[in-house]
Design a protein around this motif. Structure first.
Motif, PDB file in Angstrom:
ATOM      1  N   UNK A   1       1.320  -0.898  -0.413  1.00 13.43           N
ATOM      2  CA  UNK A   1       0.332   0.012  -0.137  1.00 13.43           C
ATOM      3  C   UNK A   1       0.805   1.073   0.124  1.00 13.43           C
ATOM      4  N   UNK A   2       1.643   1.206   0.863  1.00 13.39           N
ATOM      5  CA  UNK A   2       2.630   2.573   0.454  1.00 13.39           C
ATOM      6  C   UNK A   2       3.096   2.568  -0.444  1.00 13.39           C
ATOM      7  N   UNK A   3       3.926   2.213  -0.953  1.00  8.19           N
ATOM      8  CA  UNK A   3       4.301   1.918  -2.537  1.00  8.19           C
ATOM      9  C   UNK A   3       3.414   2.286  -3.482  1.00  8.19           C
ATOM     10  N   UNK A   4       2.260   1.841  -3.421  1.00  4.76           N
ATOM     11  CA  UNK A   4       1.323   2.138  -4.481  1.00  4.76           C
ATOM     12  C   UNK A   4       0.808   3.720  -4.070  1.00  4.76           C
ATOM     13  N   UNK A   5       0.807   3.803  -3.364  1.00  2.31           N
ATOM     14  CA  UNK A   5       0.613   5.382  -2.583  1.00  2.31           C
ATOM     15  C   UNK A   5       1.364   6.165  -3.350  1.00  2.31           C
ATOM     16  N   UNK A   6       2.679   6.123  -2.856  1.00  2.00           N
ATOM     17  CA  UNK A   6       3.872   6.365  -2.935  1.00  2.00           C
ATOM     18  C   UNK A   6       3.813   6.944  -5.005  1.00  2.00           C
ATOM     19  N   UNK A   7       3.594   5.623  -5.475  1.00  2.00           N
ATOM     20  CA  UNK A   7       3.621   5.453  -6.742  1.00  2.00           C
ATOM     21  C   UNK A   7       2.621   6.201  -8.090  1.00  2.00           C
ATOM     22  N   UNK A   8       1.030   6.522  -7.186  1.00  2.00           N
ATOM     23  CA  UNK A   8       0.166   7.035  -7.631  1.00  2.00           C
ATOM     24  C   UNK A   8       0.435   8.967  -7.551  1.00  2.00           C
ATOM     25  N   UNK A   9       0.989   8.677  -6.340  1.00  2.00           N
ATOM     26  CA  UNK A   9       1.520  10.166  -6.379  1.00  2.00           C
ATOM     27  C   UNK A   9       2.460  10.950  -7.086  1.00  2.00           C
ATOM     28  N   UNK A  10       3.058   9.955  -7.710  1.00  2.30           N
ATOM     29  CA  UNK A  10       3.884  10.667  -8.863  1.00  2.30           C
ATOM     30  C   UNK A  10       3.753  10.404 -10.594  1.00  2.30           C
ATOM     31  N   UNK A  11       2.835  10.042 -10.515  1.00  2.00           N
ATOM     32  CA  UNK A  11       1.922  10.159 -11.785  1.00  2.00           C
ATOM     33  C   UNK A  11       2.128  10.553 -12.611  1.00  2.00           C
ATOM     34  N   UNK A  12       2.015  11.695 -12.183  1.00  2.67           N
ATOM     35  CA  UNK A  12       1.827  13.439 -13.468  1.00  2.67           C
ATOM     36  C   UNK A  12       3.896  13.128 -13.637  1.00  2.67           C
ATOM     37  N   UNK A  13       4.500  13.144 -12.167  1.00  2.00           N
ATOM     38  CA  UNK A  13       5.714  13.327 -12.764  1.00  2.00           C
ATOM     39  C   UNK A  13       7.010  12.520 -13.819  1.00  2.00           C
ATOM     40  N   UNK A  14       6.634  11.490 -13.283  1.00  2.00           N
ATOM     41  CA  UNK A  14       6.932   9.739 -13.708  1.00  2.00           C
ATOM     42  C   UNK A  14       7.494   9.868 -14.796  1.00  2.00           C
ATOM     43  N   UNK A  15       6.674  10.621 -16.306  1.00  2.00           N
ATOM     44  CA  UNK A  15       6.624  10.526 -17.345  1.00  2.00           C
ATOM     45  C   UNK A  15       7.287  10.902 -17.725  1.00  2.00           C
ATOM     46  N   UNK A  16       8.245  12.286 -16.829  1.00  2.00           N
ATOM     47  CA  UNK A  16       9.069  13.025 -17.958  1.00  2.00           C
ATOM     48  C   UNK A  16      10.491  12.574 -17.692  1.00  2.00           C
ATOM     49  N   UNK A  17      10.962  11.195 -17.042  1.00  2.00           N
ATOM     50  CA  UNK A  17      11.687  10.272 -16.612  1.00  2.00           C
ATOM     51  C   UNK A  17      11.294   9.003 -17.704  1.00  2.00           C
ATOM     52  N   UNK A  18      10.654   8.802 -18.193  1.00  2.00           N
ATOM     53  CA  UNK A  18      10.100   8.569 -19.257  1.00  2.00           C
ATOM     54  C   UNK A  18       9.325   6.757 -18.255  1.00  2.00           C
ATOM     55  N   UNK A  19       9.319   7.132 -17.022  1.00  2.00           N
ATOM     56  CA  UNK A  19       8.147   5.779 -16.732  1.00  2.00           C
ATOM     57  C   UNK A  19       6.697   6.015 -16.859  1.00  2.00           C
ATOM     58  N   UNK A  20       5.956   4.892 -16.692  1.00  2.00           N
ATOM     59  CA  UNK A  20       4.301   5.665 -15.766  1.00  2.00           C
ATOM     60  C   UNK A  20       3.982   4.490 -15.810  1.00  2.00           C
ATOM     61  N   UNK A  21       2.502   4.680 -14.850  1.00  3.44           N
ATOM     62  CA  UNK A  21       2.134   4.189 -13.949  1.00  3.44           C
ATOM     63  C   UNK A  21       0.593   4.146 -14.450  1.00  3.44           C
TER      64      UNK A  21
END
Length: 393
Positions: free
Chosen positions: A35-55
């Motif tokens: 749950x902790x990692x899912x929350x962190x990944x979802x929280x960074x959902x809009x930021x990660x694509x700039x580094x080539x990563x999708x959630x």
């Protein structure tokens, strides 16, 4: 031949990023920081694509989709997930194209057979899929998993449940899913059979490093350090012993009176329990769920067996496998204290059930929300609706 790195060295080294375009599939299992990692990944959902990563998920956890893929029903009283849930999620993943993506659900650990795992892997990207398994010691998982089962209707006390899980073959009653998830060596082995050892990474979570799991995900995904941050989630907190015992006894009354499962979902799990967890935080006075010494020793022995087998499989292991067989020191409060629930906590649980009943009619024209309704009228509405449901059944 070069000397092998010790587990401690492997634990502190930052792993190299996975190849660009990888679909990192985190399968849990439950109670290992999911749950902790899912929350962190979802929280960074809009930021990660700039580094080539999708959630590729519309919510923190695509639970309905994964339950459908693994042929599992929902929680007690909830609507059964359908194949359409899964296919919609597969389409979301495919929309990421050739970018690296990360998919996380502990319910992948419930996949019933190799054929299901093969289908999941193939539809999520085939050879692009790299499986990530996160592990914690059984002694830390057992109390948390027991109270989670109680939140889904279990009526058995903790020590009796431990007897069934650890001493009564075939160790499947009352929760056959427990060892399906938490016999971790067999879990890893099932996924290795499908994708191969070179496409499986096992992370042994060290609870002393509260953000270590997030740093590991960043490294594997090629993300900057500290991009993933914890997101508070009171709804996911574990129940105290008193809260769990209150709910367990309520489960007995619920089953004993033959009430329908949909009432449990609406009034108890998503009403009383959810509101109680959101409104009340445990204090130092609350008694935690304590595992007896014999069960801790048994869990440590199983953990040692699992660590040895996982290491021999040839998968990459990040962290110290010895942690899986460590015997935790008893908590300072483990003195047999009587679990007592504070009156305000009980009041919040009761209000949560009342609010759930009142909200059930909020969609009707002219209906008022809970906070627009007096306490007397709320009780009257609750009694009237419960009587109607009981007569209907």
């Amino acid at each position: 031949m070069p000397a092998q790195r010790s587990p401690q060295t492997a634990q502190t080294a930052r792993p190299a990023p996975l190849p660009a375009g990888t679909r990192l599939l985190h399968i849990g299992p439950h109670k290992t920081g999911t749950t902790s990692i899912q929350g962190a990944l979802f929280g960074a959902k809009e930021t990660m694509p700039a580094y080539g990563v999708e959630f590729p998920a519309a919510s923190r956890h695509p639970m309905q989709a994964v339950l459908a893929a693994c042929s599992r029903g929902g929680m007690i009283g909830d609507t059964t997930p359908t194949e359409r849930h899964w296919q919609q999620f597969v389409e979301q993943v495919a929309a990421g194209g050739r970018k690296t993506s990360v998919i996380s659900s502990e319910f992948f650990a419930d996949a019933p057979d190799d054929a299901t795992i093969e289908r999941v892997v193939e539809q999520l990207g085939g050879a692009r899929v790299h499986v990530l398994v996160t592990l914690r010691p059984l002694a830390k998982i057992m109390p948390s998993q027991w109270q989670q089962y109680v939140q889904n209707g279990l009526r058995m006390g903790y020590e009796e449940w431990l007897e069934h899980m650890l001493r009564k073959a075939p160790y499947e009653k009352p929760n056959p899913s427990f060892w399906r998830r938490h016999r971790h060596d067999r879990l890893v082995e099932r996924w290795v059979r499908v994708v191969g050892a070179d496409r499986v990474t096992v992370v042994v979570v060290d609870d002393r490093d509260r953000e270590g799991l997030m740093r590991t995900f960043e490294a594997l995904l090629g993300l900057p350090d500290k991009l993933l941050q914890p997101v508070p989630d009171t709804a996911n907190r574990s129940l105290t012993l008193a809260e769990t015992e209150m709910l367990r006894n309520l489960n007995k009354e619920f089953r004993g009176n033959g009430l329908p499962d949909e009432l449990y979902s609406k009034l108890i799990r998503n009403g009383a329990v959810m509101h109680m967890k959101n409104a009340c935080s445990p204090t130092s006075r609350d008694v935690k769920i304590s595992t007896p010494g014999w069960a801790v020793e048994a869990a440590a022995g199983i953990g040692a067996e699992m660590a040895e087998r996982i290491t021999a499989m040839g998968v990459r292991v990040l962290g110290d496998p010895a942690l899986l067989s460590a015997v935790p020191k008893p908590a300072a409060s483990d003195g047999g204290e009587e679990p007592r629930m504070a009156p305000e906590v009980a009041a919040q649980a009761l209000y949560g059930a009342l609010a759930a009943v009142a909200e059930a009619g909020a969609g009707r024209p002219g209906a008022r929300g809970v906070h627009q309704t007096s306490s007397r009228e709320l009780v009257r509405v609750l009694g009237h609706r419960c009587l109607k449901r009981l007569r209907r059944h």
